[in-house]
Motif scaffolding. Structure first.
Motif, PDB file in Angstrom:
ATOM      1  N   ALA A  57       0.844  -1.201   0.000  1.00  0.00           N
ATOM      2  CA  ALA A  57       0.000   0.000   0.000  1.00  0.00           C
ATOM      3  C   ALA A  57       0.876   1.247   0.000  1.00  0.00           C
ATOM      4  O   ALA A  57       0.465   2.306  -0.467  1.00  0.00           O
ATOM      5  CB  ALA A  57      -0.918   0.011   1.223  1.00  0.00           C
ATOM      6  N   ASP A  58       2.091   1.139   0.558  1.00  0.00           N
ATOM      7  CA  ASP A  58       3.044   2.254   0.527  1.00  0.00           C
ATOM      8  C   ASP A  58       4.403   1.697   0.066  1.00  0.00           C
ATOM      9  O   ASP A  58       5.424   1.910   0.700  1.00  0.00           O
ATOM     10  CB  ASP A  58       3.133   2.908   1.925  1.00  0.00           C
ATOM     11  CG  ASP A  58       4.070   4.111   1.948  1.00  0.00           C
ATOM     12  OD1 ASP A  58       4.327   4.700   0.880  1.00  0.00           O
ATOM     13  OD2 ASP A  58       4.553   4.465   3.055  1.00  0.00           O
ATOM     14  N   ASN A  59       4.360   0.965  -1.036  1.00  0.00           N
ATOM     15  CA  ASN A  59       5.572   0.357  -1.620  1.00  0.00           C
ATOM     16  C   ASN A  59       6.510  -0.274  -0.586  1.00  0.00           C
ATOM     17  O   ASN A  59       7.710  -0.007  -0.584  1.00  0.00           O
ATOM     18  CB  ASN A  59       6.325   1.386  -2.462  1.00  0.00           C
ATOM     19  CG  ASN A  59       5.650   1.623  -3.804  1.00  0.00           C
ATOM     20  OD1 ASN A  59       4.493   1.256  -3.985  1.00  0.00           O
ATOM     21  ND2 ASN A  59       6.365   2.219  -4.735  1.00  0.00           N
ATOM     22  N   ILE A 199      16.452   3.410   9.981  1.00  0.00           N
ATOM     23  CA  ILE A 199      15.231   3.350  10.794  1.00  0.00           C
ATOM     24  C   ILE A 199      14.220   4.358  10.269  1.00  0.00           C
ATOM     25  O   ILE A 199      14.446   5.570  10.298  1.00  0.00           O
ATOM     26  CB  ILE A 199      15.550   3.645  12.264  1.00  0.00           C
ATOM     27  CG1 ILE A 199      16.631   2.685  12.750  1.00  0.00           C
ATOM     28  CG2 ILE A 199      14.298   3.527  13.114  1.00  0.00           C
ATOM     29  CD1 ILE A 199      17.263   3.142  14.034  1.00  0.00           C
ATOM     30  N   ASP A 200      13.115   3.812   9.804  1.00  0.00           N
ATOM     31  CA  ASP A 200      12.055   4.624   9.206  1.00  0.00           C
ATOM     32  C   ASP A 200      11.333   5.434  10.281  1.00  0.00           C
ATOM     33  O   ASP A 200      10.987   4.895  11.343  1.00  0.00           O
ATOM     34  CB  ASP A 200      11.076   3.655   8.516  1.00  0.00           C
ATOM     35  CG  ASP A 200      10.071   4.363   7.648  1.00  0.00           C
ATOM     36  OD1 ASP A 200      10.487   5.059   6.712  1.00  0.00           O
ATOM     37  OD2 ASP A 200       8.856   4.222   7.906  1.00  0.00           O
ATOM     38  N   VAL A 201      11.080   6.697  10.010  1.00  0.00           N
ATOM     39  CA  VAL A 201      10.309   7.572  10.917  1.00  0.00           C
ATOM     40  C   VAL A 201      10.775   7.406  12.369  1.00  0.00           C
ATOM     41  O   VAL A 201       9.961   7.249  13.296  1.00  0.00           O
ATOM     42  CB  VAL A 201       8.791   7.283  10.815  1.00  0.00           C
ATOM     43  CG1 VAL A 201       7.978   8.427  11.401  1.00  0.00           C
ATOM     44  CG2 VAL A 201       8.355   7.056   9.399  1.00  0.00           C
ATOM     45  N   HIS A 314      14.022   8.561  -2.049  1.00  0.00           N
ATOM     46  CA  HIS A 314      12.782   8.091  -2.688  1.00  0.00           C
ATOM     47  C   HIS A 314      11.551   8.889  -2.244  1.00  0.00           C
ATOM     48  O   HIS A 314      10.442   8.557  -2.642  1.00  0.00           O
ATOM     49  CB  HIS A 314      12.587   6.620  -2.357  1.00  0.00           C
ATOM     50  CG  HIS A 314      12.333   6.390  -0.892  1.00  0.00           C
ATOM     51  ND1 HIS A 314      13.303   6.644   0.066  1.00  0.00           N
ATOM     52  CD2 HIS A 314      11.244   5.985  -0.222  1.00  0.00           C
ATOM     53  CE1 HIS A 314      12.803   6.394   1.261  1.00  0.00           C
ATOM     54  NE2 HIS A 314      11.554   5.998   1.122  1.00  0.00           N
ATOM     55  N   ASP A 315      11.733   9.880  -1.387  1.00  0.00           N
ATOM     56  CA  ASP A 315      10.592  10.660  -0.885  1.00  0.00           C
ATOM     57  C   ASP A 315      10.589  12.094  -1.394  1.00  0.00           C
ATOM     58  O   ASP A 315       9.636  12.830  -1.116  1.00  0.00           O
ATOM     59  CB  ASP A 315      10.632  10.716   0.654  1.00  0.00           C
ATOM     60  CG  ASP A 315      10.329   9.381   1.298  1.00  0.00           C
ATOM     61  OD1 ASP A 315       9.557   8.595   0.721  1.00  0.00           O
ATOM     62  OD2 ASP A 315      10.872   9.125   2.392  1.00  0.00           O
ATOM     63  N   VAL A 316      11.653  12.518  -2.042  1.00  0.00           N
ATOM     64  CA  VAL A 316      11.733  13.936  -2.417  1.00  0.00           C
ATOM     65  C   VAL A 316      11.966  14.073  -3.926  1.00  0.00           C
ATOM     66  O   VAL A 316      12.437  13.141  -4.585  1.00  0.00           O
ATOM     67  CB  VAL A 316      12.857  14.678  -1.646  1.00  0.00           C
ATOM     68  CG1 VAL A 316      12.627  14.613  -0.142  1.00  0.00           C
ATOM     69  CG2 VAL A 316      14.232  14.147  -2.002  1.00  0.00           C
TER      70      VAL A 316
HETATM   71  C1  GLC Z   1       9.353   7.174   5.542  1.00  0.00           C
HETATM   72  C2  GLC Z   1       9.692   6.562   4.207  1.00  0.00           C
HETATM   73  C3  GLC Z   1       8.551   6.796   3.280  1.00  0.00           C
HETATM   74  C4  GLC Z   1       7.330   6.123   3.849  1.00  0.00           C
HETATM   75  C5  GLC Z   1       7.039   6.601   5.270  1.00  0.00           C
HETATM   76  C6  GLC Z   1       6.056   5.712   5.971  1.00  0.00           C
HETATM   77  O1  GLC Z   1       9.236   8.557   5.481  1.00  0.00           O
HETATM   78  O2  GLC Z   1      10.901   7.069   3.736  1.00  0.00           O
HETATM   79  O3  GLC Z   1       8.802   6.332   1.985  1.00  0.00           O
HETATM   80  O4  GLC Z   1       6.215   6.405   3.046  1.00  0.00           O
HETATM   81  O5  GLC Z   1       8.203   6.595   6.044  1.00  0.00           O
HETATM   82  O6  GLC Z   1       6.634   4.496   6.309  1.00  0.00           O
END
Ligand code: GLC
Length: 511
Positions: A57-59, A199-201, A314-316
């Motif tokens: 859902a969010d790759n 570590i994400d977020v 990958h977010d910007v």
């Molecule tokens: C981070 C990732 C982003 C993802 C989000 C939620 O910001 O880099 O791609 O959508 O977290 O997990």
């Protein structure tokens, strides 16, 4: 010195790097097949975006099983092979850990939904009763990072929190079971040989238990970003990592208000490094760039952490496009890269930037996958434009991305001129600029010392023998005296004639 204090780490967005089986989606075997390319490029490590089983859902940032590989990307043995082969080639592997939330298809969340309100298995997530006499208003005013509200109502009437998409329910990090589970996941991958975790977020795990509304008042503390409680988690994790041999590393994705707040995560018993978004978000403007560099170095030095530098991910929006796009955007992007790679600390490259790829801004709506696009009703185009599969060669319909007829996002036809294969044989290509810069960078040591320069120009030494000059403005300048007679030009982001440095150009000198 630990490798991660000066490493160059290449981000592989698995969806879009290389497709070995022709289904249009990248995979781990594809990554493995391109390891020699990464070695030749001259990077030290690879960070892989999530490859775990996921409804996508969010790759992949919606993880349904943290200990396996999504069939789209291969099988667990492919991850083992990739780690092993990378190590043989002298490349380290960092994997993505997503602790703030799981997929709504994770067995824990399924069990939580199947259980009644108040059941212990709901305690792993953040379920709350709604407001109003019928509980039909969300528990507070929190909004999702992807647009819309951060709460979704379960069929039995309770609401659950998701700071991202509804398919990404937030975990409750006050629950012992959640903490124990992630400690076990860390050990699982450390035992399989990974060299570290992104570590994400990382600034989002702790939430104010009272769940007050976000007030937006200046100076008020935020109820779910960057709470002090989050640091306990990283102290526990650091102890685990330090129990393993081989100098393994954490890098946090941490979006906070100030570099001072960032530094708290990098105290000696917490994370080793964090992405430095102040540099990424600085405009192409000499004072702003210098301020971002100085602030980072000054504050991080106090906690003994190296700075990290990053221009794209990958977010910007890709930095070629952020800096103006077209020819000028590419010139500035190449100069920015030489600036970044000359700085002390470690640097992150995002796949495709070494080919000078721009953001793809005209993707048809029908192919966009990013939930940001859907959840904002298209007001925000989302992040698909920086995720278009790489052009490798003229070999197939997808420009060598894979053997199949197409890639999951269409590549612009103009990318046929930007393939790695083409750039390989062009000495002036962006690919060869990156290779040359990375080769020189290996030997760069020493602190940064700024030289006095006119407005719009940045110049600094690293140690006694290396000089980087960046002409941020668009008009040519005369290089500073230190870069004249006795200096040898090592590399430059565009062609340099004698003592003149053209606009939007960076040059490195041995002096
Ligand atoms: C981070 C990732 C982003 C993802 C989000 C939620 O910001 O880099 O791609 O959508 O977290 O997990």
């Amino acid at each position: 010195m630990s490798w991660w204090r000066h490493a160059v780490i290449y981000q592989v967005y698995v969806w879009s790097f290389a497709d070995s089986d022709g289904d249009g989606v990248g995979d781990l075997r594809g990554v493995r097949s391109r390891l020699p390319y990464l070695r030749e490029l001259g990077v030290d490590a690879i960070w892989l975006n999530p490859f775990y089983p996921s409804p996508q859902a969010d790759n992949g940032y919606d993880v349904a099983d943290h200990r396996d590989v999504d069939p789209r990307f291969g099988v667990l043995a492919d991850a083992d092979d990739l780690i092993r082969e990378a190590h043989t080639l002298g490349l380290r592997i960092i994997i993505d850990l997503v602790p703030n939330h799981t997929s709504s298809e994770h067995p824990w969340f399924r069990a939580a939904l199947a259980a009644p309100p108040g059941a212990a298995v709901r305690g792993r997530y953040l379920f709350r009763d709604g407001r109003g006499p019928h509980g039909d208003r969300p528990p507070n005013n929190w909004t999702s990072r992807f647009g819309g509200r951060a709460w979704t109502r379960a069929p039995d009437g309770q609401w659950y929190l998701h700071l991202f998409a509804p398919q990404q329910p937030d975990l409750d990090w006050t629950a012992d079971e959640v903490r124990a589970e992630f400690q076990d996941i860390l050990r699982y991958w450390l035992d399989r040989g990974v060299d570290g975790f992104r570590i994400d977020v990382a600034h989002g795990l702790a939430k104010d238990p009272q769940m007050p509304d976000v007030s937006g008042e200046p100076g008020s503390t935020h109820p779910h970003w960057d709470l002090d409680e989050v640091h306990e988690v990283y102290r526990d994790w650091r102890r685990i990592l330090d129990g393993y041999p081989g100098d393994r590393v954490f890098v946090g994705e941490i979006w906070v208000q100030t570099t001072e707040r960032l530094a708290l995560y990098l105290r000696p018993d917490e994370l080793h490094t964090a992405f430095n978004f102040a540099f990424l978000t600085a405009p192409w403007e000499a004072t702003a760039l210098r301020t971002a560099v100085d602030d980072s170095l000054r504050v991080l030095e106090r906690v003994g952490a190296p700075a990290t530098w990053v221009l794209s991910n990958h977010d910007v929006v890709r930095h070629v496009t952020r800096y103006g796009g077209g020819e000028i955007g590419l010139r500035r992007a190449r100069a920015a890269t030489l600036l970044m790679l000359a700085l002390p600390g470690s640097a992150y490259l995002y796949q495709g930037e070494e080919l000078g790829l721009p953001e793809v801004e005209d993707l048809p709506d029908a192919v966009r996958r990013d939930p940001v696009f859907q959840r904002t009703g298209g007001a925000d185009p989302g992040r698909d434009g920086c995720r278009v599969p790489l052009p490798w060669s003229a070999d197939s319909a997808s420009l060598g991305f894979g053997p199949g007829p197409e890639s999951w996002l269409p590549q612009p036809p103009a990318w046929a001129a930007l393939t790695a294969e083409r750039q390989n044989s062009d000495p002036a290509s962006t690919l060869n600029l990156y290779r040359a810069a990375l080769a020189v960078r290996r030997d760069l040591t020493g602190d940064l010392t700024w030289l006095r320069t006119p407005d719009g120009v940045l110049a600094f030494r690293r140690g006694p023998g290396f000089l980087c000059v960046v002409n941020v403005g668009d008009a040519p300048i005369r290089v500073p005296p230190e870069a004249r007679t006795a200096a040898t030009l090592l590399t430059s982001s565009s062609r340099v004639h004698g003592d003149e440095l053209p606009g939007a150009t960076a040059a490195w000198y041995r002096c």
